[in-house]
Motif scaffolding. Structure first.
Motif, PDB file in Angstrom:
ATOM      1  N   VAL A 192      10.514   3.137  16.076  1.00 18.08           N
ATOM      2  CA  VAL A 192      10.568   1.796  15.007  1.00 18.08           C
ATOM      3  C   VAL A 192       9.344   1.418  14.438  1.00 18.08           C
ATOM      4  CG1 VAL A 192      10.976  -0.427  15.059  1.00 18.08           C
ATOM      5  CG2 VAL A 192      12.683   0.776  16.086  1.00 18.08           C
ATOM      6  N   GLY A 193       8.364   1.790  15.351  1.00 20.38           N
ATOM      7  CA  GLY A 193       6.736   1.548  15.042  1.00 20.38           C
ATOM      8  C   GLY A 193       6.471   2.384  13.921  1.00 20.38           C
ATOM      9  N   LEU A 194       6.718   3.745  13.960  1.00 16.45           N
ATOM     10  CA  LEU A 194       6.416   4.773  13.050  1.00 16.45           C
ATOM     11  C   LEU A 194       7.319   4.529  11.493  1.00 16.45           C
ATOM     12  CD1 LEU A 194       6.144   8.000  15.053  1.00 16.45           C
ATOM     13  CD2 LEU A 194       4.279   6.695  14.249  1.00 16.45           C
ATOM     14  N   VAL A 195       8.327   4.161  11.758  1.00 17.74           N
ATOM     15  CA  VAL A 195       8.907   3.921  10.400  1.00 17.74           C
ATOM     16  C   VAL A 195       8.595   2.572   9.910  1.00 17.74           C
ATOM     17  CG1 VAL A 195      11.326   3.134   9.554  1.00 17.74           C
ATOM     18  CG2 VAL A 195      11.131   4.837  11.271  1.00 17.74           C
ATOM     19  N   LEU A 196       8.132   1.545  10.470  1.00 12.06           N
ATOM     20  CA  LEU A 196       7.525   0.219  10.189  1.00 12.06           C
ATOM     21  C   LEU A 196       6.220   0.647   9.636  1.00 12.06           C
ATOM     22  CD1 LEU A 196       7.974  -2.985   9.832  1.00 12.06           C
ATOM     23  CD2 LEU A 196       6.926  -2.995  12.032  1.00 12.06           C
ATOM     24  N   ALA A 197       5.469   1.387  10.115  1.00 14.34           N
ATOM     25  CA  ALA A 197       4.027   1.818   9.634  1.00 14.34           C
ATOM     26  C   ALA A 197       4.358   2.620   8.317  1.00 14.34           C
ATOM     27  CB  ALA A 197       3.353   2.632  10.593  1.00 14.34           C
ATOM     28  N   GLY A 198       5.018   3.434   8.293  1.00 17.92           N
ATOM     29  CA  GLY A 198       5.393   4.472   6.959  1.00 17.92           C
ATOM     30  C   GLY A 198       5.720   3.347   5.908  1.00 17.92           C
ATOM     31  N   THR A 199       6.763   2.416   5.979  1.00 22.86           N
ATOM     32  CA  THR A 199       7.181   1.812   4.903  1.00 22.86           C
ATOM     33  C   THR A 199       6.224   0.740   4.426  1.00 22.86           C
ATOM     34  OG1 THR A 199       8.484   0.294   6.756  1.00 22.86           O
ATOM     35  CG2 THR A 199       9.630   2.051   5.508  1.00 22.86           C
ATOM     36  N   THR A 200       5.391   0.076   5.510  1.00 19.08           N
ATOM     37  CA  THR A 200       4.475  -0.757   5.225  1.00 19.08           C
ATOM     38  C   THR A 200       3.464  -0.221   4.299  1.00 19.08           C
ATOM     39  OG1 THR A 200       5.056  -2.010   7.118  1.00 19.08           O
ATOM     40  CG2 THR A 200       2.979  -2.441   6.044  1.00 19.08           C
ATOM     41  N   GLY A 201       3.060   1.013   4.873  1.00 24.31           N
ATOM     42  CA  GLY A 201       1.722   1.978   4.181  1.00 24.31           C
ATOM     43  C   GLY A 201       2.187   2.246   2.678  1.00 24.31           C
ATOM     44  N   TYR A 202       3.615   2.456   2.663  1.00 26.23           N
ATOM     45  CA  TYR A 202       4.204   2.894   1.154  1.00 26.23           C
ATOM     46  C   TYR A 202       3.940   1.661   0.330  1.00 26.23           C
ATOM     47  CZ  TYR A 202       7.483   3.892  -2.519  1.00 26.23           C
ATOM     48  OH  TYR A 202       7.823   4.193  -3.898  1.00 26.23           O
ATOM     49  N   GLN A 203       4.140   0.555   0.845  1.00 30.59           N
ATOM     50  CA  GLN A 203       4.442  -0.756   0.021  1.00 30.59           C
ATOM     51  C   GLN A 203       2.809  -1.316  -0.368  1.00 30.59           C
ATOM     52  OE1 GLN A 203       6.269  -3.960   2.554  1.00 30.59           O
ATOM     53  NE2 GLN A 203       8.149  -3.153   1.823  1.00 30.59           N
ATOM     54  N   LEU A 204       1.848  -0.800   0.783  1.00 32.56           N
ATOM     55  CA  LEU A 204       0.370  -1.248   0.267  1.00 32.56           C
ATOM     56  C   LEU A 204      -0.027  -0.293  -0.758  1.00 32.56           C
ATOM     57  CD1 LEU A 204      -0.880  -1.687   3.979  1.00 32.56           C
ATOM     58  CD2 LEU A 204      -0.829  -3.620   1.937  1.00 32.56           C
ATOM     59  N   ALA A 205       0.090   1.021  -0.611  1.00 33.16           N
ATOM     60  CA  ALA A 205      -0.057   2.053  -1.718  1.00 33.16           C
ATOM     61  C   ALA A 205       0.427   1.602  -3.099  1.00 33.16           C
ATOM     62  CB  ALA A 205       0.362   3.239  -1.271  1.00 33.16           C
ATOM     63  N   LYS A 206       1.616   0.966  -3.105  1.00 38.62           N
ATOM     64  CA  LYS A 206       2.320   0.893  -4.288  1.00 38.62           C
ATOM     65  C   LYS A 206       2.006  -0.498  -4.873  1.00 38.62           C
ATOM     66  CE  LYS A 206       7.001   0.390  -6.109  1.00 38.62           C
ATOM     67  NZ  LYS A 206       8.683   0.194  -5.743  1.00 38.62           N
ATOM     68  N   ASN A 207       1.982  -1.520  -4.042  1.00 38.89           N
ATOM     69  CA  ASN A 207       1.707  -2.774  -4.622  1.00 38.89           C
ATOM     70  C   ASN A 207       0.359  -3.468  -4.498  1.00 38.89           C
ATOM     71  OD1 ASN A 207       4.359  -2.720  -5.384  1.00 38.89           O
ATOM     72  ND2 ASN A 207       5.020  -3.510  -3.315  1.00 38.89           N
ATOM     73  N   GLY A 208      -0.534  -2.689  -3.724  1.00 32.05           N
ATOM     74  CA  GLY A 208      -1.813  -3.169  -3.726  1.00 32.05           C
ATOM     75  C   GLY A 208      -1.745  -4.354  -2.230  1.00 32.05           C
ATOM     76  N   VAL A 209      -2.838  -4.658  -1.765  1.00 29.74           N
ATOM     77  CA  VAL A 209      -3.063  -5.476  -0.543  1.00 29.74           C
ATOM     78  C   VAL A 209      -2.532  -6.875  -0.758  1.00 29.74           C
ATOM     79  CG1 VAL A 209      -4.610  -6.202   1.084  1.00 29.74           C
ATOM     80  CG2 VAL A 209      -4.867  -4.002   0.043  1.00 29.74           C
ATOM     81  N   ALA A 210      -1.530  -7.162   0.291  1.00 29.28           N
ATOM     82  CA  ALA A 210      -1.051  -8.501   0.125  1.00 29.28           C
ATOM     83  C   ALA A 210      -1.028  -8.880   1.652  1.00 29.28           C
ATOM     84  CB  ALA A 210       0.400  -8.513  -0.298  1.00 29.28           C
ATOM     85  N   VAL A 211      -1.068 -10.144   2.116  1.00 29.16           N
ATOM     86  CA  VAL A 211      -0.957 -10.620   3.301  1.00 29.16           C
ATOM     87  C   VAL A 211       0.237  -9.808   4.232  1.00 29.16           C
ATOM     88  CG1 VAL A 211      -0.827 -12.709   4.884  1.00 29.16           C
ATOM     89  CG2 VAL A 211      -2.099 -12.642   2.691  1.00 29.16           C
ATOM     90  N   LEU A 212       1.405 -10.301   3.799  1.00 26.96           N
ATOM     91  CA  LEU A 212       2.640  -9.755   4.830  1.00 26.96           C
ATOM     92  C   LEU A 212       2.773  -8.491   4.932  1.00 26.96           C
ATOM     93  CD1 LEU A 212       5.594 -12.261   3.567  1.00 26.96           C
ATOM     94  CD2 LEU A 212       4.294 -12.117   5.566  1.00 26.96           C
ATOM     95  N   PRO A 213       2.355  -7.266   4.232  1.00 28.32           N
ATOM     96  CA  PRO A 213       2.345  -6.010   4.421  1.00 28.32           C
ATOM     97  C   PRO A 213       1.289  -5.578   5.442  1.00 28.32           C
ATOM     98  CG  PRO A 213       2.752  -6.091   2.155  1.00 28.32           C
ATOM     99  CD  PRO A 213       2.462  -7.608   2.819  1.00 28.32           C
ATOM    100  N   VAL A 214       0.150  -6.223   5.452  1.00 29.92           N
ATOM    101  CA  VAL A 214      -0.864  -6.158   6.299  1.00 29.92           C
ATOM    102  C   VAL A 214      -0.574  -6.548   7.663  1.00 29.92           C
ATOM    103  CG1 VAL A 214      -3.403  -6.637   6.969  1.00 29.92           C
ATOM    104  CG2 VAL A 214      -2.722  -6.237   4.450  1.00 29.92           C
ATOM    105  N   LEU A 215       0.078  -7.601   7.762  1.00 26.45           N
ATOM    106  CA  LEU A 215       0.639  -8.276   9.196  1.00 26.45           C
ATOM    107  C   LEU A 215       1.667  -7.162   9.702  1.00 26.45           C
ATOM    108  CD1 LEU A 215       0.720 -12.067   8.387  1.00 26.45           C
ATOM    109  CD2 LEU A 215      -0.988 -10.651   9.787  1.00 26.45           C
ATOM    110  N   GLY A 216       2.453  -6.793   8.805  1.00 26.78           N
ATOM    111  CA  GLY A 216       3.698  -5.584   9.247  1.00 26.78           C
ATOM    112  C   GLY A 216       2.884  -4.567   9.741  1.00 26.78           C
ATOM    113  N   LEU A 217       1.724  -4.043   9.042  1.00 30.73           N
ATOM    114  CA  LEU A 217       1.199  -2.641   9.313  1.00 30.73           C
ATOM    115  C   LEU A 217       0.543  -3.023  10.758  1.00 30.73           C
ATOM    116  CD1 LEU A 217       0.479  -0.081   8.786  1.00 30.73           C
ATOM    117  CD2 LEU A 217      -1.576  -0.673   7.462  1.00 30.73           C
ATOM    118  N   LEU A 218      -0.076  -4.042  10.997  1.00 28.86           N
ATOM    119  CA  LEU A 218      -0.666  -4.715  12.460  1.00 28.86           C
ATOM    120  C   LEU A 218       0.354  -4.464  13.458  1.00 28.86           C
ATOM    121  CD1 LEU A 218      -3.334  -7.154  11.311  1.00 28.86           C
ATOM    122  CD2 LEU A 218      -3.850  -4.728  12.053  1.00 28.86           C
TER     123      LEU A 218
END
Length: 68
Positions: free
Chosen positions: A22-48
């Protein structure tokens, strides 16, 4: 001296493996969102949160080899 510390270690290897997945899937999808949309607060919290779950799973996997 009485120390009341809360220590959270997962009780089984299966649960630790599930947390790791679950952690690896969450990190992968969040990393994809960060790369696609730029840095936002919620994806950074999701990655943490994903990193915390992966670390917790690894600790659970290596803490006691006698568990099933």
């Amino acid at each position: 001296m009485n120390s009341n510390r809360s220590i959270f270690v997962l009780k089984s290897r299966r649960l630790s493996g599930l947390f790791l997945l679950v952690g690896l899937v969450l990190a992968g999808t969040t990393g994809y969102q960060l790369a696609k949309n730029g840095v936002a607060v919620l994806p950074v919290l999701g990655l943490l949160a994903a990193v915390a779950v992966v670390v917790l799973a690894i600790i659970g996997l290596v803490s006691s080899p006698s568990r099933k």
